[in-house]
Design an enzyme around this catalytic site. Sequence first.
Site, short mmCIF file in Angstrom:
data_model
loop_
_atom_site.label_atom_id
_atom_site.label_comp_id
_atom_site.label_asym_id
_atom_site.label_seq_id
_atom_site.Cartn_x
_atom_site.Cartn_y
_atom_site.Cartn_z
N GLU A 156 53.17 66.31 43.82
CA GLU A 156 54.34 66.84 44.54
C GLU A 156 54.17 66.73 46.06
N CYS B 171 38.92 41.64 30.91
CA CYS B 171 39.45 43.01 30.92
C CYS B 171 38.97 43.80 29.71
N TYR C 264 43.83 42.42 19.00
CA TYR C 264 44.37 41.25 19.71
C TYR C 264 44.54 40.07 18.75
N LYS D 16 34.62 49.44 31.49
CA LYS D 16 34.34 50.13 32.76
C LYS D 16 34.98 51.52 32.79
N TYR E 280 35.39 46.73 44.79
CA TYR E 280 35.78 47.48 43.60
C TYR E 280 34.57 47.69 42.67
N HIS F 216 55.70 71.47 40.09
CA HIS F 216 54.75 72.41 40.66
C HIS F 216 53.99 73.13 39.56
N GLU G 296 39.78 29.60 22.88
CA GLU G 296 38.89 30.59 23.49
C GLU G 296 37.45 30.32 23.07
N CYS H 30 37.93 46.02 32.84
CA CYS H 30 38.73 47.25 32.91
C CYS H 30 38.39 48.28 31.83
N ARG I 42 36.79 47.55 51.86
CA ARG I 42 37.56 46.83 52.88
C ARG I 42 38.84 46.30 52.23
N ALA J 254 44.05 50.48 41.79
CA ALA J 254 43.23 51.69 41.85
C ALA J 254 41.76 51.33 41.77
N ASP K 262 43.04 35.10 37.24
CA ASP K 262 41.93 34.95 38.18
C ASP K 262 41.56 33.50 38.46
N GLU L 162 32.71 51.17 41.96
CA GLU L 162 32.93 51.81 40.66
C GLU L 162 31.62 52.04 39.92
P1 FAD Z 1 40.06 36.64 31.87
O1 FAD Z 1 40.48 37.96 31.36
O2 FAD Z 1 38.76 36.57 32.59
O3 FAD Z 1 40.06 35.67 30.63
C1 FAD Z 1 39.65 34.35 30.72
C2 FAD Z 1 39.23 33.88 29.34
O4 FAD Z 1 39.09 32.47 29.35
C3 FAD Z 1 37.88 34.44 28.89
O5 FAD Z 1 38.00 35.02 27.61
C4 FAD Z 1 36.96 33.21 28.85
O6 FAD Z 1 35.97 33.28 27.85
C5 FAD Z 1 37.96 32.11 28.57
N1 FAD Z 1 37.54 30.79 29.01
C6 FAD Z 1 37.04 30.44 30.22
N2 FAD Z 1 36.82 29.13 30.27
C7 FAD Z 1 37.20 28.64 29.06
C8 FAD Z 1 37.21 27.33 28.50
N3 FAD Z 1 36.79 26.26 29.19
N4 FAD Z 1 37.62 27.17 27.22
C9 FAD Z 1 38.02 28.25 26.48
N5 FAD Z 1 38.03 29.50 26.96
C10 FAD Z 1 37.64 29.68 28.25
N6 FAD Z 1 41.57 44.66 36.73
C11 FAD Z 1 42.41 45.71 36.69
O7 FAD Z 1 43.62 45.52 36.81
N7 FAD Z 1 41.95 46.99 36.51
C12 FAD Z 1 40.64 47.27 36.36
O8 FAD Z 1 40.25 48.42 36.21
C13 FAD Z 1 39.73 46.19 36.40
N8 FAD Z 1 38.41 46.40 36.24
C14 FAD Z 1 37.56 45.35 36.25
C15 FAD Z 1 36.20 45.61 36.10
C16 FAD Z 1 35.29 44.57 36.12
C17 FAD Z 1 33.83 44.86 35.96
C18 FAD Z 1 35.77 43.23 36.26
C19 FAD Z 1 34.80 42.08 36.26
C20 FAD Z 1 37.11 42.97 36.42
C21 FAD Z 1 38.01 44.03 36.43
N9 FAD Z 1 39.38 43.82 36.58
C22 FAD Z 1 40.23 44.88 36.59
C23 FAD Z 1 39.92 42.46 36.79
C24 FAD Z 1 40.52 41.91 35.47
O9 FAD Z 1 39.56 42.02 34.44
C25 FAD Z 1 40.91 40.45 35.66
O10 FAD Z 1 41.77 40.34 36.78
C26 FAD Z 1 41.63 39.91 34.43
O11 FAD Z 1 40.84 40.02 33.28
C27 FAD Z 1 42.00 38.44 34.66
O12 FAD Z 1 42.61 37.93 33.52
P2 FAD Z 1 42.62 36.37 33.22
O13 FAD Z 1 43.50 36.16 32.05
O14 FAD Z 1 42.91 35.62 34.46
O15 FAD Z 1 41.11 36.01 32.86
P1 NDP Z 2 35.44 42.55 45.90
O1 NDP Z 2 36.04 41.41 46.61
O2 NDP Z 2 36.24 43.76 45.64
O3 NDP Z 2 34.13 43.02 46.68
C1 NDP Z 2 33.10 42.14 47.02
C2 NDP Z 2 32.14 42.92 47.90
O4 NDP Z 2 30.99 42.12 48.11
C3 NDP Z 2 32.72 43.25 49.27
O5 NDP Z 2 32.28 44.52 49.64
C4 NDP Z 2 32.13 42.18 50.16
O6 NDP Z 2 31.95 42.61 51.48
C5 NDP Z 2 30.78 41.98 49.51
N1 NDP Z 2 30.22 40.65 49.73
C6 NDP Z 2 30.83 39.46 49.53
N2 NDP Z 2 29.97 38.46 49.81
C7 NDP Z 2 28.81 39.02 50.19
C8 NDP Z 2 27.57 38.51 50.61
N3 NDP Z 2 27.35 37.22 50.67
N4 NDP Z 2 26.60 39.39 50.95
C9 NDP Z 2 26.80 40.72 50.88
N5 NDP Z 2 27.98 41.27 50.49
C10 NDP Z 2 28.97 40.43 50.15
O7 NDP Z 2 34.85 41.92 44.56
P2 NDP Z 2 34.24 42.59 43.28
O8 NDP Z 2 33.18 41.68 42.81
O9 NDP Z 2 33.91 44.01 43.51
O10 NDP Z 2 35.45 42.51 42.26
C11 NDP Z 2 36.13 41.29 42.03
C12 NDP Z 2 37.57 41.54 41.78
O11 NDP Z 2 37.76 42.10 40.49
C13 NDP Z 2 38.19 42.53 42.75
O12 NDP Z 2 38.66 41.89 43.90
C14 NDP Z 2 39.29 43.16 41.96
O13 NDP Z 2 40.48 42.45 42.19
C15 NDP Z 2 38.84 43.01 40.52
N6 NDP Z 2 38.45 44.32 40.04
C16 NDP Z 2 39.42 45.27 39.94
C17 NDP Z 2 39.10 46.54 39.58
C18 NDP Z 2 40.17 47.57 39.51
O14 NDP Z 2 41.34 47.20 39.49
N7 NDP Z 2 39.83 48.84 39.45
C19 NDP Z 2 37.73 46.92 39.26
C20 NDP Z 2 36.79 45.85 39.38
C21 NDP Z 2 37.15 44.59 39.76
P3 NDP Z 2 33.15 42.55 52.56
O15 NDP Z 2 34.04 43.68 52.23
O16 NDP Z 2 32.44 42.69 53.83
O17 NDP Z 2 33.79 41.22 52.37
#
Ligand code: FAD
Ligand code: NDP
Length: 468
Positions: free
Chosen positions: A444, A41, A97, A49, A180, A439, A33, A46, A207, A344, A305, A184
């Site tokens: 419900e 997250c 962790y 946020k 999202y 209830h 890491e 997550c 969308r 959500a 991701d 949010e």
């Molecule tokens: P990550 O959690 O992104 O972890 C990847 C790790 O790899 C990082 O620690 C990074 O530093 C490390 N890394 C990268 N490249 C290298 C390298 N070359 N060498 C060593 N380490 C490296 N999901 C939900 O389910 N609910 C939510 O409410 C939610 N809210 C979100 C809010 C925001 C603002 C964002 C941005 C995302 C949110 N997500 C949410 C999405 C969620 O955070 C991701 O889907 C999740 O963290 C993905 O996990 P991951 O293990 O794929 O990657």
């Molecule tokens: P999203 O894919 O949810 O949203 C991206 C937004 O940006 C959409 O409204 C899209 O429009 C718009 N967009 C994309 N490209 C352009 C552009 N070139 N110009 C203008 N608008 C644009 O991505 P987020 O960044 O919000 O979040 C990334 C991911 O992280 C989410 O998909 C979700 O899976 C995860 N996440 C989950 C959360 C949760 O579980 N509560 C909270 C936060 C993130 P259009 O709809 O028209 O494509």
Amino acid sequence: MMDCDLIVIGAGSGGVRAARTAAQSGARVVLVEGSAVGGTCVNLGCIPKKLYAYASHYATAFEEAAGFGWSHTGLAFDWKRLKDARRNEIVRLNGVYEAMLEAAGVRLVRGWARLAGGHEVLVETPGEPPRALTGVHVLVATGGAPAKPEFEGSQWAINSDEVFDLPRLPRRMAVVGGGYIASEFASIFNGLGAEVIQVHRGAQILRGFDSEVAAHVQKGLCARGVELLLDSKVQVLSRTAQGVAVRLIDGRVFEVDVVLNATGRRPRTDGLGLAEAGCDLDADGYVKVDAQHRSSLASVFAVGDACSRIHLTPLALAQASQVVDLLFGSGSQSADAERVVPTAVFTDPPLAAAGLTEEQARVRLPKGRVYTGEFRPLRHTLSGSPSRSLMKLVVDDASDRVVGLHAAGDDAPEIVQGFAVAMQAGATKRMFDRTIGIHPTAAEEFCTMRKVTRTWLSAGQPPLGGDE
Ligand code: FAD
Ligand code: NDP
């Protein structure tokens, strides 16, 4: 002899789960890491946020308390105190962790990793020569990062990684995007007291969600004070003495203190040496994997991701468990396709969903019916808030299975998580009808929906009519 059985790159949701469970199965695991343990997250997603979303909800809670007889004076919000409290909690979680990994016997290596072959990873730590590690298997769990905005002057916008530690709470904020993250944070900063303008290129935010339910959330956000500019795009940002001037493509100009760009995320696979090692990426940089999360290089797997277009922590966790089960367990865990993926959006009001939207069901299923219930939750009979909740079931006629379940309103995420179990188990509408409610709750409502709102007969056809 290889250094270990599994090298995991990235200690985020997927990487930590995989490393810990693989080590608990007896495998020799190295986890690399480059930043804080816990990944997006825990550190930038997550958890922080949701903590900020809780903070923002107090604004309405204080307002609504008056309806229940409470009075209060001298309310004030301290952004620095919230930031400090969040930071302390995240540091605590990082420690939890790390301790968990150590207890499982995982070797944590600090540094940035790069693939040097199917079984070799090079780790660079600032100030030290690169180290080579060898492993029988390699798991890429590097997650994603905010996509760069395309408009001129984008250097004046911040992204979601930077939003948590803003030096001051903005008085005026523009949020670009309608997904999202944009929705949010528009909701959070609106709740914390900023004037928020959300700029979205589409006709409706969120969308991909059921459009009727997304429309309900959109209406609720606007009612709470978010100014929504739809069918709008940023043309250029420029620095001003007071903040940032935003010019939209339709010529409108306004000034804010902070612009948050949230227009999507991209996988963190650049510079990882994947393609050079023979691991195929798609056009957007995601690692191409099969149903078992194996890449085109037999010893290299990817989860979360970095390979999936659905960016959700529980999905990264499930994929990691699946890979570990395949490599070090019985290999019996099911592939993602068989899973209902509930999700959500933590806006105020929140939205939660599991299964198909009505739009998807109409395309995929020849015959179906929709049940909706819109109501004023009991709390709001005294709170003075005009908030209403919307709940919706989408049912396949042929099997009577509930194929879509959607809620917008108070507690929607908590409610939908429970019902997702029923959907995963293939529950029919008849089973929902036979379930005794609790209830008085909002949940419900899902067990008492008897009146069909709409039906459809075949793909692409208009509804057969209103209420039956
Ligand atoms: P990550 O959690 O992104 O972890 C990847 C790790 O790899 C990082 O620690 C990074 O530093 C490390 N890394 C990268 N490249 C290298 C390298 N070359 N060498 C060593 N380490 C490296 N999901 C939900 O389910 N609910 C939510 O409410 C939610 N809210 C979100 C809010 C925001 C603002 C964002 C941005 C995302 C949110 N997500 C949410 C999405 C969620 O955070 C991701 O889907 C999740 O963290 C993905 O996990 P991951 O293990 O794929 O990657
Ligand atoms: P999203 O894919 O949810 O949203 C991206 C937004 O940006 C959409 O409204 C899209 O429009 C718009 N967009 C994309 N490209 C352009 C552009 N070139 N110009 C203008 N608008 C644009 O991505 P987020 O960044 O919000 O979040 C990334 C991911 O992280 C989410 O998909 C979700 O899976 C995860 N996440 C989950 C959360 C949760 O579980 N509560 C909270 C936060 C993130 P259009 O709809 O028209 O494509």
